[in-house]
Design a protein around this motif. Sequence first.
Motif: not given
Length: 338
Positions: A106-108, A240-242, A244-246
Amino acid sequence: MALEYALMSAYEIAVIGGDGIGPDVIAEAIKVVRAAGVEIATTDFDLGGARYLRDGEILSDRTLDELRRFDAILLGAVGTPEVPPGVIERGLLLKMRFELDLYVNQRPFVQAATTDSPGHEFIVIRENTEGPYVGEGGVLRRGTPHEVATQGSVNTRMGVERCVRYAFELAASRPRKHLTMVHKTNVLTFAGDLWQRVTDEVATEFPDVSVAYNHVDAACIYFVQDPSRYDVVVTDNLFGDILTDLGGAVSGGIGLASSANLNPARTGPSMFEPVHGSAPDIAGTNTANPIAAILSAALMLDFLGEDSAAERIRSACAQPSQGSTTDIGDLIASRLAG
Ligand code: IPM
Ligand code: MN
């Protein structure tokens, strides 16, 4: 008094400071949690690239079993340039995600209000135990003109469904009640079809949640140009990895991006870590921004049920902070005192 002690007993937190700036930012996160009045008993685990170079341990099954008894794991960052890519990532970070069944990442993202926009918050739910991350594939005739490398993406109905259901539950709990599934269904027709059908099926259980779908390439444009269209985004492990960096890059920078690797079934501890890496180039300079680690600790408090402390930490982090790593930690801690 024994009863009082039992009621007030501290949370047992395993701390993996790791490499580079990891230990520095985690020290500030712990300082801030304590300043918010939450009692934690920390146990340090010396793991990461430096430990591996010293005696070869990455994450033994014994250490993994020790970790299982904690209420949560707080991780700084792992990886050093001297260790080849993949060794620590697969052997430590992914091993924890897989073995502890941390199936939701989970990445807010919080975008501060500006003169021409009102500010916005959205959350990416990244599937965290499957996809191209499982290591399916192999290599043949390596180093020859005839070499072959394959790397598959593993998607199980159970794995996709539990992640998608978590995202729907989260969306249903939020004022806007909107969920966007992101994939590449026009090309990855096998995995995409499974994700689409599962999303459609789970959607019937959540009639209040409005649902959208974006291809991942289009989502990259919207993350930059129109992120306000998002509330909860659910997607596979690599997308999701990519994304969430964005997400971090368009929400104040990666120095603010926090993450929770969750085992929502609570069959073991969940793990909380900033999205950023170990930044060996600035290690030991006291210049790393500790806010991503502090906000990750706030996510840990959410998951432990300490919602009000978590909220107070987020408010303290939302005020402008400047200075060194320790200055920022001290400043945020001082806002929580009293
Ligand atoms: C992240 C990181 C990891 C990932 C790496 C370090 C294995 O980039 O948490 O986003 O790819 O998941
Ligand atoms: Mn990443």
